[in-house]
Motif scaffolding. Sequence first.
Motif, PDB file in Angstrom:
ATOM      1  N   VAL A  32      -2.259  -8.786 -13.518  1.00 51.16           N
ATOM      2  CA  VAL A  32      -2.647  -7.935 -14.642  1.00 51.16           C
ATOM      3  C   VAL A  32      -1.454  -7.927 -15.595  1.00 51.16           C
ATOM      4  O   VAL A  32      -0.407  -7.379 -15.265  1.00 51.16           O
ATOM      5  N   GLY A  33      -1.622  -8.567 -16.755  1.00 55.63           N
ATOM      6  CA  GLY A  33      -0.452  -8.817 -17.586  1.00 55.63           C
ATOM      7  C   GLY A  33       0.536  -9.636 -16.755  1.00 55.63           C
ATOM      8  O   GLY A  33       0.159 -10.562 -16.037  1.00 55.63           O
ATOM      9  N   PRO A  34       1.847  -9.284 -16.774  1.00 58.97           N
ATOM     10  CA  PRO A  34       2.811 -10.003 -15.948  1.00 58.97           C
ATOM     11  C   PRO A  34       2.937  -9.439 -14.538  1.00 58.97           C
ATOM     12  O   PRO A  34       3.736  -9.935 -13.740  1.00 58.97           O
ATOM     13  N   PHE A  35       2.162  -8.384 -14.207  1.00 54.77           N
ATOM     14  CA  PHE A  35       2.254  -7.749 -12.886  1.00 54.77           C
ATOM     15  C   PHE A  35       1.507  -8.601 -11.859  1.00 54.77           C
ATOM     16  O   PHE A  35       0.344  -8.933 -12.037  1.00 54.77           O
ATOM     17  N   THR A  36       2.210  -8.906 -10.761  1.00 51.72           N
ATOM     18  CA  THR A  36       1.734  -9.888  -9.799  1.00 51.72           C
ATOM     19  C   THR A  36       1.344  -9.276  -8.462  1.00 51.72           C
ATOM     20  O   THR A  36       0.534  -9.821  -7.736  1.00 51.72           O
ATOM     21  N   PHE A  37       1.947  -8.132  -8.132  1.00 53.73           N
ATOM     22  CA  PHE A  37       1.839  -7.639  -6.765  1.00 53.73           C
ATOM     23  C   PHE A  37       2.117  -6.138  -6.778  1.00 53.73           C
ATOM     24  O   PHE A  37       3.057  -5.681  -7.437  1.00 53.73           O
ATOM     25  N   ILE A  38       1.301  -5.364  -6.078  1.00 51.17           N
ATOM     26  CA  ILE A  38       1.511  -3.918  -5.986  1.00 51.17           C
ATOM     27  C   ILE A  38       1.363  -3.478  -4.549  1.00 51.17           C
ATOM     28  O   ILE A  38       0.341  -3.730  -3.910  1.00 51.17           O
ATOM     29  N   ASP A  39       2.383  -2.817  -4.027  1.00 53.88           N
ATOM     30  CA  ASP A  39       2.316  -2.188  -2.717  1.00 53.88           C
ATOM     31  C   ASP A  39       2.411  -0.676  -2.876  1.00 53.88           C
ATOM     32  O   ASP A  39       3.297  -0.176  -3.580  1.00 53.88           O
ATOM     33  N   HIS A  40       1.499   0.027  -2.223  1.00 57.03           N
ATOM     34  CA  HIS A  40       1.476   1.490  -2.212  1.00 57.03           C
ATOM     35  C   HIS A  40       2.133   1.950  -0.914  1.00 57.03           C
ATOM     36  O   HIS A  40       1.644   1.641   0.171  1.00 57.03           O
ATOM     37  N   MET A  41       3.247   2.669  -1.031  1.00 52.19           N
ATOM     38  CA  MET A  41       4.008   3.122   0.145  1.00 52.19           C
ATOM     39  C   MET A  41       3.664   4.584   0.438  1.00 52.19           C
ATOM     40  O   MET A  41       3.936   5.462  -0.380  1.00 52.19           O
ATOM     41  N   GLY A  42       3.044   4.826   1.599  1.00 49.73           N
ATOM     42  CA  GLY A  42       2.714   6.209   1.959  1.00 49.73           C
ATOM     43  C   GLY A  42       1.391   6.649   1.348  1.00 49.73           C
ATOM     44  O   GLY A  42       0.582   5.819   0.963  1.00 49.73           O
ATOM     45  N   PRO A  43       1.179   7.983   1.252  1.00 48.88           N
ATOM     46  CA  PRO A  43       2.077   9.054   1.693  1.00 48.88           C
ATOM     47  C   PRO A  43       2.306   8.997   3.211  1.00 48.88           C
ATOM     48  O   PRO A  43       1.375   8.713   3.966  1.00 48.88           O
ATOM     49  N   ALA A  44       3.549   9.243   3.621  1.00 45.71           N
ATOM     50  CA  ALA A  44       3.896   9.164   5.032  1.00 45.71           C
ATOM     51  C   ALA A  44       5.038  10.124   5.328  1.00 45.71           C
ATOM     52  O   ALA A  44       5.778  10.522   4.433  1.00 45.71           O
ATOM     53  N   ALA A  45       5.146  10.496   6.608  1.00 43.65           N
ATOM     54  CA  ALA A  45       6.250  11.331   7.066  1.00 43.65           C
ATOM     55  C   ALA A  45       7.359  10.430   7.586  1.00 43.65           C
ATOM     56  O   ALA A  45       7.111   9.535   8.392  1.00 43.65           O
ATOM     57  N   ILE A  46       8.566  10.661   7.100  1.00 39.10           N
ATOM     58  CA  ILE A  46       9.740   9.909   7.529  1.00 39.10           C
ATOM     59  C   ILE A  46      10.563  10.812   8.445  1.00 39.10           C
ATOM     60  O   ILE A  46      10.974  11.907   8.049  1.00 39.10           O
TER      61      ILE A  46
END
Length: 289
Positions: A32-46
């Motif tokens: 999408v445009g120059p965006f190649t990769f998206i990772d969604h982190m969480g929501p999570a407990a650390i």
Amino acid sequence: MSNNKMLVNERQRDLGNFMVGRLLPFREKRQVGPFTFIDHMGPAAITTGRYIDVDQHPHIGLSTLTYLFEGEIEHRDSTGSFQVIHPGDAGFMTAGKGVTHTERTPVEQRDGAKYSMHGYQIWVALPKDKEDMEPRFDYYPAQDLPRWEEAGLSIVLVAGTAFGRQSPLTGYSSLFMVDVHATNDTHLELKNQLKGEVAFVIVKGSITDEGETIEAGQMMISKTDEECGIELKKGTRLLLFGGEPLPEERFLLWNFVSSSKEKLQQAKADWQAKRFPKVAGDNTYIPFP
């Protein structure tokens, strides 16, 4: 939903102790445009036994944009950069011809207490003439990013140009990334506010488009680029991102992005032969899968 939209559901995958949801790329849409990769982190407990420890791994041909809603990530890379990224900050590492980095829970959060972690890491492909640039890391604290309120919306311009404003995080091509939080039920009109392809990642809540409701964990891509508007329910949070597509196709191989398949294979060989630069004082190594 009309034919002017594409809808994507998050696909979960494990990253050590951490579960992430991958939204891009997918079969029908590689960028999408120059965006190649998206990772969604969480929501999570650390907490103890669930710390983030992503060991040394390489990149070429892209910039990584790390943006958090909750929690902290300690970034180290082979340029010598060290930075703890906090909620609302933007970390922007440009790999260029080659960089190695680690991402970890900071020491101060390894005390046995429980912390929330929630954010996104997004890869932005570099223009062809920048693919072999020297690697670098740029950090933009939350207070340096443009933010404003309008018509029931609280908006942060994380990167690029949008809504007549400019982020100090400009990137290397025509792009934008905007954090939008609805403080009331409202309408968001994008015509003449953005330039290029646009995707909506629903972080929390829902949006409505032509009578269809799109929920958290989904991404909607407009086929009409920025000529669109959406309805947001109070409490909804979303990321808008996109921009002008790069003229050449981009290929992905593991953590590498390039307009050249040969460069991808060379990067693979270089990582396997341990020819990449290293993070100082770190002997960890993630093998090529």
